[in-house]
Design an enzyme around this catalytic site. Structure first.
Site, mmCIF file in Angstrom:
data_model
loop_
_atom_site.group_PDB
_atom_site.id
_atom_site.type_symbol
_atom_site.label_atom_id
_atom_site.label_comp_id
_atom_site.label_asym_id
_atom_site.label_seq_id
_atom_site.Cartn_x
_atom_site.Cartn_y
_atom_site.Cartn_z
ATOM 1 N N LYS A 48 -6.531 4.379 8.235
ATOM 2 C CA LYS A 48 -5.380 5.205 7.842
ATOM 3 C C LYS A 48 -5.739 6.689 7.863
ATOM 4 O O LYS A 48 -4.970 7.520 8.364
ATOM 5 C CB LYS A 48 -4.907 4.785 6.451
ATOM 6 N N SER A 90 0.813 -1.220 0.000
ATOM 7 C CA SER A 90 0.000 0.000 0.000
ATOM 8 C C SER A 90 0.844 1.267 0.000
ATOM 9 O O SER A 90 0.317 2.363 -0.215
ATOM 10 C CB SER A 90 -0.949 0.010 1.197
#
Length: 816
Positions: free
Chosen positions: A703, A660
């Site tokens: 996140k 990611s």
């Protein structure tokens, strides 16, 4: 609309709120909806389970697969139990003594409930015969018949003695008894016995005559004694046969009644015949010793008590109270719990066992039905797993003590007859264990052909929302909790989508949802409310977070204090804020990471510091290697790319995995190459392919919230935000604090689809698009990066080769 606004995600797309008027219009509270008794959102698993339970063929055993908390264990027990209720009650099993081979007890199958009858009948029979047989020997019939046999022997012995006595007198001798034999004594003329001293004084000729006659008579005496011994033997046999006949007469009627009752079962008929014969042959154990009886009235009860065990029936498995097919849940599947064992009785310097000490395991009790086991528990004992596969393969259960397999010298012990096996095994485990067994265990794929696969999410539609409310209603009714009103239900629905990380899905991790329901109901009860509302649910969620987020708080504190260097303002070259997800003890949170890149002339390509130090996972290493493909495609089509780019996660000491951050790392490299600084107030997540397309990632909600919490703690500036892949918009279920900040323009969330879009957002500089000749616009990021690479190539090109090339070009010009 500015470039920034073009990529900004509208606040209404940051979370899918539950509209009570539309999605919960069928009820005012969970009390209005009937509890839902079936599993929710697992239609595929339900069909697979029904199919597996209907398959009667061998080797179609079931493996239930699913992550923890999806309700697979509860579903399995409920579904199997309902199916079993319509099944047939299996037979009882008994172990009986084997009179032909005592070391191999015989297994007998009887209809449900008859096993206990047989066990009780044999016990009652033994108790009856231990009274009736001794009583039969105390009667007049036995004594009269025995006396007649003894009298007949005495008459015969007396007749033999008289005959021998007569022959001896004719020869001048008399016969006297001197046990253990008869002795000849010479007679005087007057017919009286001659003393020994007088015999010694006889004339030698007369003495010799006596001795010769005596030797002849001794032979006759020996013949007579032999005849007497034969008569005694015959008499003993007659008495023994009489005792057997008396025993038979006493036992015939009780045994006859049992044989008639169990005449449909050949094994039992044969066993009863063998038991009767054994009692006849060993009838003495039923008769008390008169002398011992006088000394100890209880001697008869104690004497030979171990001997009578052979007439007892071991009720091994009883299904008299079972309704339908049995369902056994084995929570401690070690070997003896599953396959049974042979127990031993400790005695002085020895141990003993018998057929009554053979104990059943869960596999025996489940025979004819279903056995449910957690595979993680079963695999902790490899012997159990191998033995289970062997039992399923050969369709029989063998009882043996596993310790005997490891002795150097075999020992004598029981070998009970194996029992035929007809059972459906249902294992419950995680996808990882299933895949490992399927890949590496050859027998597993042959035996467990039905996979019941549990999903962690289901569509968020009207039908499933209604079922979810039914699920809530069921928990409230079962545990006597306060019911949830519409606002409480709506917050549960939203929280479920948050767990699923999808606006269009609901989580099927009902274990976690149940915890929230319990805790919210408790908070509502303490506050004195009549129903659980949205505020109670929010409080429960906050309290859960507060109990688990110590690590997150410590890390945020270290960032605020400057112990971990993270900038949330300004610009830096070759430095960017990446986002990662951390999971500790069942709690997941997002945390920013400082990623830096340095570029210089060389042929090292992209160097991943984490990989070089063996702190990088395989997926992260793959993501970094993809960056070389993108850079080569952009800048090395017509010339070599003399580049060494070194990237790392600064202050990371625990390792990195996942791809990611690959786009984030690429931004840092391009910034370092071009010299264009990157905004530090925007954190980035997203993977990238070799062509520059941004790919979706996991944990987008965590996140974003992780970076938001840090910025909020340091003070929101109004320019901070997060950049995510455009595909992750549907995964956002952000908390209220983030939504309020976005509405107020204090925080921003952007979604992009290409690496060029991200560069322009982060730098404010055009990334650049190549023209027909492959050249990028001046002052664009790609143009600046290409210029830097050209400088690196010059540095890497040997000077002598450059001068030689220049001379050749000069000579060529002069000729022209």
């Amino acid at each position: 609309m500015t470039e920034m606004q073009k990529f900004q995600i509208p606040v209404e797309k940051l979370r899918r709120a539950c509209d009570c008027e539309k999605e919960l219009n069928f009820c005012e509270s969970s009390k209005d909806v009937a509890p839902f008794e079936q599993v929710i959102g697992q239609d595929r698993a339900l069909r697979a389970m029904q199919f597996g339970l209907m398959m009667d063929l061998p080797d179609y055993h079931i493996f239930v697969v699913g992550p923890q908390g999806t309700g697979k264990s509860t579903f399995t027990q409920s579904t199997v139990s309902k199916t079993a209720m319509a099944g047939t009650v299996p037979n009882d099993w008994c172990y009986i003594y084997n009179f032909s081979d005592p070391d191999q007890p015989i297994a007998v199958s009887l209809p449900p409930g008859m096993g206990r009858e047989f066990h009780n009948d044999m016990r009652q029979l033994l108790e009856e015969l231990r009274v009736e047989i001794p009583k039969a020997f105390e009667g007049n019939v036995y004594e009269q018949q025995k006396d007649a046999i003894v009298s007949q022997l005495q008459n015969a012995m007396e007749q033999l003695f008289n005959t021998v006595e007569g022959e001896a007198r004719k020869s001048g001798f008399t016969v006297k008894s001197a046990p253990p034999r008869l002795v000849l004594v010479p007679l005087k003329q007057d017919g009286t016995p001659m003393p020994q001293d007088e015999f010694e004084k006889l004339d030698p000729q007369l003495k010799k005559q006596y001795e010769e006659q005596g030797h002849q008579l001794e032979k006759r005496l020996d013949e007579t004694l032999h005849e007497g011994q034969q008569l005694q033997k015959i008499t003993n046999e007659k008495i023994l046969q009489l005792e057997k006949d008396i025993t038979m007469q006493a036992a015939a009627e009780p045994f006859g009644s049992l044989k008639k009752k169990y005449e449909e079962y050949p094994q039992i008929s044969a066993y009863l015949d063998a038991a009767l014969n054994d009692m006849q042959e060993n009838h003495t154990v039923f008769r008390p010793d008169d002398s011992q009886q006088k000394q100890n009235p209880f001697a008869f009860m104690q004497e030979d008590k171990n001997y009578f065990v052979r007439y007892e029936v071991n009720l091994f498995v009883s299904n008299e109270k079972t309704e339908g097919a049995p369902v056994i849940i084995e929570s401690n599947p070690y070997y003896y719990n599953i396959f049974g064992k042979i127990e031993y009785k400790s005695q002085v310097l020895a141990v003993s066992t018998d057929q009554t000490m053979v104990k059943a395991g869960s596999l025996h009790r489940a025979n004819g039905g279903y056995l449910i086991i957690q595979i993680s528990d079963l695999l902790k004992d490899p012997i159990s797993w191998d033995a289970l596969k062997k039992a399923l393969k050969y369709r029989q259960i063998t009882i043996e003590n596993i310790g005997e397999q490891y002795r150097l010298v075999p020992t004598v012990g029981l070998r009970p007859e194996p029992i035929p096996l007809n059972v459906k095994i249902v294992l419950i485990g995680t996808p990882y264990v299933f895949e490992m067994l399927y890949a590496y265990d050859e027998d597993f794929k042959k035996l467990f052909k039905v996979k019941v696969d549990f999903d962690v999410e289901m569509p968020r539609n009207e039908d499933n929302i209604c079922k979810y409310v039914s699920f809530v209603s069921g928990i409230c009714e079962k545990n006597n909790l306060l019911h949830f009103d519409r606002t409480g239900l709506s917050r549960l629905i939203e929280y479920s989508s948050r767990i699923a990380e999808d606006q269009n899905k609901l989580s099927t991790r009902f274990s976690e949802m149940s915890d929230v329901i319990y805790e919210a109901a408790t908070i509502a009860k303490i506050s004195g409310a009549s129903f659980v509302n949205g505020n109670h649910v929010d409080s429960a969620i906050r309290e859960r977070k507060a109990r688990l987020d110590k690590t997150e708080e410590k890390m945020q504190e270290m960032i605020r204090n400057g112990d971990i260097l993270i900038k949330t303002e300004g610009k830096e070259v070759g430095q960017i804020n990446g986002l990662s997800v951390i999971g500790i003890g069942g709690y997941t949170f997002g945390m920013p990471s400082r990623i830096t890149a340095r570029t210089y002339a060389g042929h090292g390509g992209v160097i991943n510091v984490e990989r070089e130090t063996e702190m990088s996972g395989n997926i992260h290493s793959k993501g970094v290697l993809i960056l070389s493909g993108f850079l080569g495609g952009k800048f090395a089509q017509k010339k070599p790319m003399g580049l060494t780019a070194q990237i790392t996660f600064e202050q990371n000491y625990s390792g990195v995995d996942g791809d990611s951050a690959s786009s984030t790392e690429l931004y840092a490299i391009l910034s370092a190459l071009s010299g264009v600084p990157i905004r530090q107030d925007i954190a980035v997540t997203g993977s990238v392919d070799q062509r520059g397309d941004i790919q979706p990632i996991g944990g987008a909600t965590h996140k974003i919230e992780g970076f938001f919490d840090l910025c909020s703690a340091k003070g929101l500036t109004g320019t901070q935000g997060v950049m995510i892949p455009i595909q992750n918009i549907e995964n956002l279920m952000l908390k209220d604090e983030v939504l309020n900040a976005v509405k107020a323009g204090k925080f921003h969330i952007y979604a992009i689809s290409r690496i060029e879009e991200g560069l322009e957002l982060l730098t404010g500089v055009t990334a650049g698009k190549a023209d027909a000749k492959g050249n990028y616009p001046r002052e664009s990021i790609f143009a600046l990066a290409e210029a830097k690479l050209t400088e690196y190539n010059k540095i890497l090109t040997p000077k002598s080769n450059s001068e030689s090339g220049a001379k050749k070009r000069t000579a060529s010009s002069a000729k022209k």
